[in-house]
Write a protein that holds these residues in place. Structure first.
Motif, PDB file in Angstrom:
ATOM      1  N   PRO A  63       7.106   7.707   3.649  1.00  0.00           N
ATOM      2  CA  PRO A  63       7.800   6.427   3.822  1.00  0.00           C
ATOM      3  C   PRO A  63       7.264   5.377   2.855  1.00  0.00           C
ATOM      4  CG  PRO A  63       6.165   6.714   5.557  1.00  0.00           C
ATOM      5  CD  PRO A  63       6.120   7.956   4.715  1.00  0.00           C
ATOM      6  N   ALA A  64       8.150   4.516   2.387  1.00  0.00           N
ATOM      7  CA  ALA A  64       7.760   3.435   1.482  1.00  0.00           C
ATOM      8  C   ALA A  64       8.386   2.138   1.977  1.00  0.00           C
ATOM      9  CB  ALA A  64       8.209   3.741   0.057  1.00  0.00           C
ATOM     10  N   THR A  65       7.585   1.094   2.042  1.00  0.00           N
ATOM     11  CA  THR A  65       8.061  -0.197   2.525  1.00  0.00           C
ATOM     12  C   THR A  65       8.734  -0.977   1.399  1.00  0.00           C
ATOM     13  OG1 THR A  65       6.231  -0.258   4.084  1.00  0.00           O
ATOM     14  CG2 THR A  65       7.335  -2.335   3.668  1.00  0.00           C
ATOM     15  N   PHE A  66       9.842  -1.651   1.731  1.00  0.00           N
ATOM     16  CA  PHE A  66      10.502  -2.494   0.743  1.00  0.00           C
ATOM     17  C   PHE A  66      10.978  -3.791   1.392  1.00  0.00           C
ATOM     18  CE2 PHE A  66      14.033  -0.024   2.504  1.00  0.00           C
ATOM     19  CZ  PHE A  66      15.107  -0.931   2.530  1.00  0.00           C
ATOM     20  N   LEU A  67      11.279  -4.767   0.541  1.00  0.00           N
ATOM     21  CA  LEU A  67      11.810  -6.051   0.990  1.00  0.00           C
ATOM     22  C   LEU A  67      13.328  -5.979   0.969  1.00  0.00           C
ATOM     23  CD1 LEU A  67      11.195  -9.049   1.767  1.00  0.00           C
ATOM     24  CD2 LEU A  67      11.474  -9.572  -0.681  1.00  0.00           C
ATOM     25  N   ARG A  68      13.928  -6.156   2.134  1.00  0.00           N
ATOM     26  CA  ARG A  68      15.389  -6.199   2.217  1.00  0.00           C
ATOM     27  C   ARG A  68      15.838  -7.655   2.171  1.00  0.00           C
ATOM     28  NH1 ARG A  68      19.269  -2.782   6.306  1.00  0.00           N
ATOM     29  NH2 ARG A  68      21.119  -4.090   6.180  1.00  0.00           N
ATOM     30  N   VAL A  69      16.681  -7.963   1.214  1.00  0.00           N
ATOM     31  CA  VAL A  69      17.170  -9.312   0.984  1.00  0.00           C
ATOM     32  C   VAL A  69      18.657  -9.351   1.332  1.00  0.00           C
ATOM     33  CG1 VAL A  69      17.520 -11.135  -0.726  1.00  0.00           C
ATOM     34  CG2 VAL A  69      15.535  -9.609  -0.932  1.00  0.00           C
ATOM     35  N   THR A  70      19.049 -10.321   2.159  1.00  0.00           N
ATOM     36  CA  THR A  70      20.474 -10.508   2.461  1.00  0.00           C
ATOM     37  C   THR A  70      20.857 -11.942   2.113  1.00  0.00           C
ATOM     38  OG1 THR A  70      20.344  -8.918   4.286  1.00  0.00           O
ATOM     39  CG2 THR A  70      22.271 -10.352   4.220  1.00  0.00           C
ATOM     40  N   VAL A  71      21.854 -12.077   1.261  1.00  0.00           N
ATOM     41  CA  VAL A  71      22.363 -13.381   0.854  1.00  0.00           C
ATOM     42  C   VAL A  71      23.782 -13.511   1.402  1.00  0.00           C
ATOM     43  CG1 VAL A  71      22.869 -14.905  -1.103  1.00  0.00           C
ATOM     44  CG2 VAL A  71      20.989 -13.254  -1.259  1.00  0.00           C
ATOM     45  N   ALA A  72      24.000 -14.516   2.222  1.00  0.00           N
ATOM     46  CA  ALA A  72      25.334 -14.761   2.792  1.00  0.00           C
ATOM     47  C   ALA A  72      25.965 -15.923   2.031  1.00  0.00           C
ATOM     48  CB  ALA A  72      25.207 -15.105   4.278  1.00  0.00           C
ATOM     49  N   LEU A  73      27.008 -15.621   1.298  1.00  0.00           N
ATOM     50  CA  LEU A  73      27.610 -16.659   0.453  1.00  0.00           C
ATOM     51  C   LEU A  73      28.754 -17.377   1.173  1.00  0.00           C
ATOM     52  CD1 LEU A  73      27.591 -14.843  -2.978  1.00  0.00           C
ATOM     53  CD2 LEU A  73      26.143 -16.712  -2.240  1.00  0.00           C
ATOM     54  N   LEU A 123      -4.847  10.590 -14.392  1.00  0.00           N
ATOM     55  CA  LEU A 123      -3.587  10.073 -13.843  1.00  0.00           C
ATOM     56  C   LEU A 123      -2.988  11.069 -12.858  1.00  0.00           C
ATOM     57  CD1 LEU A 123      -1.213   8.122 -13.648  1.00  0.00           C
ATOM     58  CD2 LEU A 123      -0.375   9.007 -15.849  1.00  0.00           C
ATOM     59  N   GLN A 124      -2.997  12.355 -13.242  1.00  0.00           N
ATOM     60  CA  GLN A 124      -2.473  13.401 -12.361  1.00  0.00           C
ATOM     61  C   GLN A 124      -3.207  13.385 -11.014  1.00  0.00           C
ATOM     62  OE1 GLN A 124      -0.069  15.823 -13.476  1.00  0.00           O
ATOM     63  NE2 GLN A 124       0.046  16.791 -11.458  1.00  0.00           N
ATOM     64  N   LYS A 125      -4.529  13.294 -11.072  1.00  0.00           N
ATOM     65  CA  LYS A 125      -5.327  13.313  -9.836  1.00  0.00           C
ATOM     66  C   LYS A 125      -5.045  12.087  -8.977  1.00  0.00           C
ATOM     67  CE  LYS A 125      -9.982  13.857  -7.956  1.00  0.00           C
ATOM     68  NZ  LYS A 125      -9.742  12.865  -6.889  1.00  0.00           N
ATOM     69  N   GLU A 126      -4.955  10.921  -9.602  1.00  0.00           N
ATOM     70  CA  GLU A 126      -4.678   9.696  -8.834  1.00  0.00           C
ATOM     71  C   GLU A 126      -3.344   9.803  -8.102  1.00  0.00           C
ATOM     72  OE1 GLU A 126      -5.560   5.556  -9.649  1.00  0.00           O
ATOM     73  OE2 GLU A 126      -6.148   6.162 -11.677  1.00  0.00           O
ATOM     74  N   LEU A 127      -2.335  10.300  -8.799  1.00  0.00           N
ATOM     75  CA  LEU A 127      -1.017  10.404  -8.176  1.00  0.00           C
ATOM     76  C   LEU A 127      -1.001  11.472  -7.084  1.00  0.00           C
ATOM     77  CD1 LEU A 127       1.316   9.985 -11.286  1.00  0.00           C
ATOM     78  CD2 LEU A 127       0.934   8.333  -9.445  1.00  0.00           C
ATOM     79  N   GLU A 128      -1.641  12.604  -7.341  1.00  0.00           N
ATOM     80  CA  GLU A 128      -1.671  13.652  -6.307  1.00  0.00           C
ATOM     81  C   GLU A 128      -2.428  13.184  -5.067  1.00  0.00           C
ATOM     82  OE1 GLU A 128      -2.791  17.526  -7.616  1.00  0.00           O
ATOM     83  OE2 GLU A 128      -1.146  17.672  -9.073  1.00  0.00           O
ATOM     84  N   PRO A 150       0.793  -1.234   0.000  1.00  0.00           N
ATOM     85  CA  PRO A 150       0.000   0.000   0.000  1.00  0.00           C
ATOM     86  C   PRO A 150       0.825   1.284   0.000  1.00  0.00           C
ATOM     87  CG  PRO A 150      -0.019  -1.022   2.174  1.00  0.00           C
ATOM     88  CD  PRO A 150       0.663  -1.986   1.255  1.00  0.00           C
ATOM     89  N   THR A 151       2.146   1.176   0.166  1.00  0.00           N
ATOM     90  CA  THR A 151       2.954   2.388   0.265  1.00  0.00           C
ATOM     91  C   THR A 151       3.405   2.899  -1.105  1.00  0.00           C
ATOM     92  OG1 THR A 151       4.986   1.122   0.717  1.00  0.00           O
ATOM     93  CG2 THR A 151       3.679   1.832   2.616  1.00  0.00           C
ATOM     94  N   LEU A 152       4.119   4.006  -1.092  1.00  0.00           N
ATOM     95  CA  LEU A 152       4.266   4.895  -2.238  1.00  0.00           C
ATOM     96  C   LEU A 152       4.686   4.251  -3.555  1.00  0.00           C
ATOM     97  CD1 LEU A 152       4.143   7.931  -3.101  1.00  0.00           C
ATOM     98  CD2 LEU A 152       6.616   7.962  -2.749  1.00  0.00           C
ATOM     99  N   VAL A 153       5.858   3.668  -3.626  1.00  0.00           N
ATOM    100  CA  VAL A 153       6.405   3.305  -4.940  1.00  0.00           C
ATOM    101  C   VAL A 153       5.603   2.193  -5.593  1.00  0.00           C
ATOM    102  CG1 VAL A 153       8.450   2.551  -6.195  1.00  0.00           C
ATOM    103  CG2 VAL A 153       8.694   4.108  -4.251  1.00  0.00           C
ATOM    104  N   ALA A 154       5.224   1.189  -4.807  1.00  0.00           N
ATOM    105  CA  ALA A 154       4.401   0.120  -5.380  1.00  0.00           C
ATOM    106  C   ALA A 154       3.117   0.686  -5.962  1.00  0.00           C
ATOM    107  CB  ALA A 154       4.082  -0.924  -4.315  1.00  0.00           C
ATOM    108  N   GLN A 155       2.552   1.683  -5.293  1.00  0.00           N
ATOM    109  CA  GLN A 155       1.305   2.287  -5.775  1.00  0.00           C
ATOM    110  C   GLN A 155       1.534   3.175  -7.002  1.00  0.00           C
ATOM    111  OE1 GLN A 155      -1.892   1.529  -4.775  1.00  0.00           O
ATOM    112  NE2 GLN A 155      -0.738  -0.117  -3.754  1.00  0.00           N
ATOM    113  N   ILE A 156       2.662   3.894  -7.041  1.00  0.00           N
ATOM    114  CA  ILE A 156       2.991   4.681  -8.243  1.00  0.00           C
ATOM    115  C   ILE A 156       3.050   3.762  -9.457  1.00  0.00           C
ATOM    116  CG2 ILE A 156       4.782   6.022  -9.432  1.00  0.00           C
ATOM    117  CD1 ILE A 156       5.642   7.106  -6.713  1.00  0.00           C
TER     118      ILE A 156
END
Length: 270
Positions: free
Chosen positions: A260-270, A237-242, A145-151
């Motif tokens: 604030p925008a939520t993201f998935l932080r991935v850590t790979v330990a090789l 589109l302008q109205k939806e984004l605003e 539901p947060t910013l970038v995914a919705q953009i």
């Protein structure tokens, strides 16, 4: 031209990156950077995480598919006299210029997720990371539901359907997909960990002004407005984004934006 290259050279992502500097620097502080660490920042843009990493003493190479962003990153590094940070053009799906096990840490914050051929991306990241090293990714989460995914969700509703075989970059925000992609690169699932994290977009004007920055300079949004104008839907589109930006703004001031925008932080330990 490579369509991914065309997308990221189309606008000027440095204008969006200005709103990401504070969170980029804060995120890097959690990476455990030490002097002399060899770091690859993949899909680095103009250095939102690469420069803070170099300031902490690491030897940083930023790689991005967009020539304008590579040039901007090198300019920023030169202005700060960061001789331990350089940028070059490259493709996350094929890092042929770099030998196996070349880097202690491979970082990609909202970068490599946008490259096509995700299995190739995972394979290349794992290949160039030394044994005992780490990969850290930051990936936007589909339908979050947060910013970038919705953009990106709103924008996609105004653009033509993607070509056959297209794999959405948002699939990097699904844990099972990440595990599967790295498994094909020879990384067992117990070496991969996930966490939800937050990245905040800070902008010194009202949310509507930040919408205009995305409209003018962010490739996916630019494409959405071009398509919307052809269908007389640009105002929608302008109205939806605003509405989105205004509803998610956490700044107590009307003439400032902090989202604030939520993201998935991935850590790979090789």
């Amino acid at each position: 031209m490579n369509p991914n290259k065309a997308l990221w050279e189309k606008g000027d992502f440095t204008r969006i990156a200005e709103s990401m500097r504070e969170s980029g620097e804060a995120l890097v502080k959690s990476f455990g950077i030490r002097k002399g660490l060899k770091v690859l920042d993949l899909g680095c843009g103009d250095g939102t995480t690469a420069l803070p990493t170099a300031r902490l003493g690491a030897d940083v190479l930023g790689v991005d598919i967009a020539r304008n962003l590579v040039d901007a990153g090198n300019k920023r590094a030169k202005e700060e006299s960061l001789t331990n940070c350089k940028f070059q053009e490259g493709d996350a799906t094929n890092l042929r210029e770099h030998a196996d096990h070349s880097f202690d840490l491979v970082v990609s914050i909202f970068g490599a997720m946008f490259a096509p051929k995700p299995f190739d991306v995972a394979k290349e990241m794992a290949r160039v990371t030394r044994r005992g090293g780490r990969i850290i990714m930051g990936n936007w989460i589909p339908n979050d539901p947060t910013l970038v995914a919705q953009i990106l969700k709103i924008s996609s509703a105004y653009t033509p359907p993607p070509p056959e075989g297209f794999v959405s970059p948002m699939t990097w925000g699904i844990e099972n997909n990440v595990t599967e992609r790295f498994a094909h690169a020879g990384v067992p699932k117990e070496k991969i960990s996930f966490a939800r994290d937050t990245f905040t977009f800070n902008f010194p004007s009202a949310p509507s002004a930040l919408v205009d920055e995305f409209k003018k300079y962010y490739g996916p949004t630019m494409n959405a407005f071009e398509a919307a104008e052809k269908n007389d839907r640009a105002a929608d589109l302008q109205k939806e984004l605003e509405d989105l930006f205004n509803s998610q703004n956490k700044s107590p001031r009307k003439d400032a934006t902090s989202i604030p925008a939520t993201f998935l932080r991935v850590t790979v330990a090789l």
